[in-house]
Design a protein around this motif. Structure first.
Motif, PDB file in Angstrom:
ATOM      1  N   GLN A  88       0.924  -0.690   0.088  1.00 14.95           N
ATOM      2  CA  GLN A  88      -0.451  -0.164  -0.182  1.00 14.95           C
ATOM      3  C   GLN A  88       1.117   0.992   0.040  1.00 14.95           C
ATOM      4  OE1 GLN A  88      -3.291   0.668   3.382  1.00 14.95           O
ATOM      5  NE2 GLN A  88      -3.641   1.670   1.819  1.00 14.95           N
ATOM      6  N   GLU A  94      -3.089  11.405   4.223  1.00 20.68           N
ATOM      7  CA  GLU A  94      -3.880  10.227   4.315  1.00 20.68           C
ATOM      8  C   GLU A  94      -2.830   9.812   5.391  1.00 20.68           C
ATOM      9  OE1 GLU A  94      -6.375   7.152   3.886  1.00 20.68           O
ATOM     10  OE2 GLU A  94      -5.467   9.089   2.799  1.00 20.68           O
ATOM     11  N   MET A  98      -4.692   9.961  10.011  1.00 23.41           N
ATOM     12  CA  MET A  98      -4.956   8.545  10.326  1.00 23.41           C
ATOM     13  C   MET A  98      -5.518   8.628  12.125  1.00 23.41           C
ATOM     14  SD  MET A  98      -3.375   6.201   7.509  1.00 23.41           S
ATOM     15  CE  MET A  98      -2.961   4.696   9.091  1.00 23.41           C
ATOM     16  N   LYS A 165      -6.580   7.427   0.080  1.00 21.26           N
ATOM     17  CA  LYS A 165      -7.117   5.775   0.062  1.00 21.26           C
ATOM     18  C   LYS A 165      -8.400   6.649   1.361  1.00 21.26           C
ATOM     19  CE  LYS A 165      -4.745   3.625  -1.758  1.00 21.26           C
ATOM     20  NZ  LYS A 165      -3.465   4.156  -2.202  1.00 21.26           N
ATOM     21  N   SER A 166      -8.820   7.413   1.897  1.00 26.20           N
ATOM     22  CA  SER A 166      -9.705   7.676   3.508  1.00 26.20           C
ATOM     23  C   SER A 166      -9.364   8.865   3.624  1.00 26.20           C
ATOM     24  CB  SER A 166     -10.041   6.214   3.991  1.00 26.20           C
ATOM     25  OG  SER A 166      -8.955   6.528   4.966  1.00 26.20           O
ATOM     26  N   LYS A 168     -10.959  12.567   4.068  1.00 23.95           N
ATOM     27  CA  LYS A 168     -11.823  12.542   4.285  1.00 23.95           C
ATOM     28  C   LYS A 168     -11.922  14.534   4.618  1.00 23.95           C
ATOM     29  CE  LYS A 168     -15.811  12.043   6.347  1.00 23.95           C
ATOM     30  NZ  LYS A 168     -17.217  12.911   6.438  1.00 23.95           N
ATOM     31  N   ARG A 198      -9.862  14.426  -6.232  1.00 27.98           N
ATOM     32  CA  ARG A 198      -9.958  13.209  -4.886  1.00 27.98           C
ATOM     33  C   ARG A 198     -10.334  14.041  -4.089  1.00 27.98           C
ATOM     34  NH1 ARG A 198      -5.733   8.981  -6.219  1.00 27.98           N
ATOM     35  NH2 ARG A 198      -7.454   7.924  -4.650  1.00 27.98           N
ATOM     36  N   GLU A 201     -13.746  13.015  -2.604  1.00 29.60           N
ATOM     37  CA  GLU A 201     -14.494  11.569  -3.511  1.00 29.60           C
ATOM     38  C   GLU A 201     -14.890  11.229  -2.060  1.00 29.60           C
ATOM     39  OE1 GLU A 201     -10.954   9.242  -5.444  1.00 29.60           O
ATOM     40  OE2 GLU A 201     -10.780   8.520  -3.754  1.00 29.60           O
ATOM     41  N   ASN A 202     -14.397  11.678  -0.563  1.00 31.41           N
ATOM     42  CA  ASN A 202     -14.986  10.652   0.775  1.00 31.41           C
ATOM     43  C   ASN A 202     -14.822  11.387   1.147  1.00 31.41           C
ATOM     44  OD1 ASN A 202     -12.834   8.132  -0.475  1.00 31.41           O
ATOM     45  ND2 ASN A 202     -11.321   8.829   0.647  1.00 31.41           N
ATOM     46  N   THR A 204     -18.711  13.475   2.481  1.00 37.11           N
ATOM     47  CA  THR A 204     -21.034  12.793   2.670  1.00 37.11           C
ATOM     48  C   THR A 204     -21.359  14.097   2.810  1.00 37.11           C
ATOM     49  OG1 THR A 204     -20.395  12.388   4.606  1.00 37.11           O
ATOM     50  CG2 THR A 204     -20.030  10.744   3.725  1.00 37.11           C
TER      51      THR A 204
END
Length: 443
Positions: A88, A94, A98, A165-166, A168, A198, A201-202, A204
Motif C-alpha cells: 500500500q 493520508e 489517520m 485512500k480515506s 476526508k 479526489r 471523493e470520500n 458525505t
C-alpha cells in the motif's frame, strides 16, 4: 511491528517518520538525492534508520506501508515495483489524517491555493486553534504529532491527492483548474482534472464543497459526476442562492438561511482573482462560525504571500513586482490582468507544455518589453517576438533585472511572472523569487 518505508527525506518525509515511529511503526527513510543536514540531524536524534543518494530495494520492498514524497512520479521503476508487490502506498496527508480527529479544510486548485490557504488560516486563527500544513509550513504529520490542533487548513496538490485512500476533509475548496503538471498525467488534461476532484471523493452529505462556479472545467466535471457533499459555489458574475457572489462591490455569502454581506473594495489583495480567493476563505470562515467583523478585519489586514504579486521596491518611479510563484500560464494570466501600467515582463524557465495564447490580449495591451530568463528560450522568442518591439534573452537573474532597469521608464512596472517551473536555473520558485528581490535591491 509494521514496517513503514518513506521515500523522500524532506519536510513531509521526516514529519511522517517522526509520527510513524511514535505510533509504533518500524521506520526506514530512503532518498535518491542527498538529505539536507537539518533533516538528517532530526533522523539521527530520533534514531530513525535512513539512507540517501540511493534506494536499497531489499530494504524497501519488505514494507507493509510506503509513504512516497509527492515529488516522485508513478513512472519511476521503484514505484512500479512497489505497486507490483501490492504494497500500500499513501501520501503524507493520508497518513497524518489517520491519527487526528481535527476538522480538516483541504484547499486545492491549479492557482490561488497558497493565497487562499494562507488567507483562510489568517481569518480562522483569530478565533480557533488551527494549524496550516500540506504544501505549506511545517509538515501535517509533524504538527499532528507535536501540537495536534483542533482544526487544520491544508494546502494540497494533485500529487498529494493521488495517494489518498480515506482522506476526508470536512470542507474541500477547489479554486480553479487549468492545464498544469500534464507531464505527470500522461499529457491528458482529464487525468489531472480527476486528480483534483479526489479532494471530494470520500466526502458525505455532512461535508462541504466550495468551488469556483465561473470555472468552465469545474462546471463541466460537475455536470457529468455526482458529488455527495453540500455544494457552496462562488461567482463574480451570477447570483448564488447558496455560496458566495459579488453584487456591486459587495461579497454576499449565504449558507442555509444565514447570510453575511461584506465590502469587496477594502480587500488587502488586489485583482479579480483575489476577490475569488477572499470569497472562498470567507465561506470557510462563515461555515466555521467565525464572526462577521473578524472576517472583515482579517480580509483588510492580510499581508499576502511571498512570491505572489509581491511588491518589492519602487526605484526611479518604477515598481518591481515578484510573482515567482507563477509557475504556469494561468497564474501569469492573473498577474498580467492586474497590471495597471506599461510592464516589462520577465518570463521563462521549464516549460510544462505551455500554451501562451490566452496571454496575447494582455501582451498587446500592457507589455512593452519581454525578458526571457531560461536555459532554453526558443519557444518564448518564437511566440512573442512579433508582439512587442523588444524581446531579449538571458540566463542570469542579475542580468535580467539590469536589462529591466534599462528598458523601464518612470511609471512602468517590472514584473517577474515566469509562467514556467524554475528548475533549469534555480533550486525552486522561492530561490528564483529571492534572487530577483536581491538583484532589485542591488540596483
Amino acid at each position: 511491528m509494521k514496517r513503514l518505508v518513506i521515500l523522500g527525506g524532506g519536510e513531509s518525509g521526516v514529519g511522517t517518520a517522526l509520527l510513524g515511529k511514535t505510533k509504533g511503526y518500524r521506520v526506514f527513510v530512503s532518498d535518491k538525492g542527498e538529505i539536507k543536514k537539518k533533516y538528517k540531524d532530526v533522523l539521527l536524534n530520533n534514531e530513525i534508520e535512513f539512507e540517501d543518494e540511493q534506494h536499497t530495494e531489499s530494504k524497501i520492498l519488505n514494507a507493509d506501508l510506503v509513504m512516497k514524497s509527492p515529488g516522485i512520479p508513478e513512472r519511476v521503476a521503484l514505484v512500479k515495483q512497489i505497486r507490483a508487490a501490492r504494497i500500500q502506498v499513501v501520501s503524507e496527508i493520508e497518513f497524518a489524517s489517520m491519527f487526528t480527529t481535527a476538522t480538516l479544510v483541504a484547499i486545492t486548485g491549479s492557482n490561488g491555493k497558497t493565497t487562499t490557504a494562507s488567507l483562510t488560516h489568517h481569518i480562522l486563527k483569530q478565533e480557533l486553534d488551527i494549524g496550516l500544513a500540506g504544501n505549506i509550513g511545517d509538515s501535517f504529520a509533524k504538527q499532528v504529532l507535536e501540537e495536534d490542533h483542533d482544526n487544520y487548513v491544508l494546502e494540497v496538490s494533485s500529487f498529494q491527492l493521488d495517494d489518498i485512500k480515506s482522506f476526508k476533509p470536512k470542507i474541500a475548496v477547489l479554486t480553479n483548474i487549468s492545464p498544469d503538471h500534464l507531464d505527470r498525467y500522461d499529457y491528458k488534461f482529464e487525468n489531472y482534472i480527476a486528480s483534483k476532484f479526489r479532494v471530494v471523493e470520500n466526502q458525505t452529505e455532512d461535508d462541504y464543497f466550495i468551488y469556483d462556479a465561473d470555472d468552465e472545467v469545474i462546471a463541466e466535471y460537475l455536470k457529468a459526476h455526482q458529488i455527495q457533499s453540500k455544494k457552496l459555489p462562488f461567482s463574480l458574475t451570477r447570483v448564488m442562492e447558496q455560496g458566495a457572489y459579488l453584487r456591486q462591490n459587495e461579497i454576499i455569502i449565504t449558507i442555509d438561511n444565514n447570510q453575511i454581506i461584506m465590502p469587496a473594495n477594502n480587500l488587502a489583495l488586489e485583482g479579480k482573482h483575489n476577490v475569488k480567493n477572499a470569497m472562498a476563505a470567507s465561506t470557510v470562515a462563515h461555515l466555521l462560525k467565525i464572526r462577521k467583523q473578524t472576517i472583515r478585519d482579517s480580509l483588510e489586514n492580510f499581508q499576502g504571500v511571498e512570491h505572489r504579486l509581491e511588491s518589492v521596491l519602487k526605484i526611479n518611479k518604477v515598481q518591481y513586482i515578484n510573482d515567482s510563484k507563477a509557475t504556469n500560464v494561468n497564474a501569469t494570466y492573473f498577474a498580467l490582468e492586474s497590471m495597471a501600467a506599461p510592464t516589462v515582463w520577465i518570463v521563462g524557465g521549464v516549460d510544462k507544455g505551455n500554451e501562451y495564447r490566452e496571454l496575447f490580449p494582455f501582451i498587446n495591451e500592457k507589455v512593452k518589453a519581454i525578458i526571457c530568463l531560461g536555459a532554453d528560450n526558443a519557444k518564448l522568442v518564437k511566440t512573442f517576438s512579433n508582439m512587442v518591439d523588444q524581446v531579449v534573452e538571458t540566463q542570469s537573474m542579475t542580468e535580467a533585472v539590469k536589462l529591466a532597469y534599462k528598458l523601464a521608464s518612470a511609471g512602468d512596472n517590472v514584473l517577474l511572472s515566469p509562467a514556467c517551473a524554475s528548475f533549469d536555473l534555480f533550486e525552486s520558485y522561492e530561490d528564483r523569487g529571492r534572487q530577483f528581490k536581491k538583484a532589485v535591491r542591488n540596483l
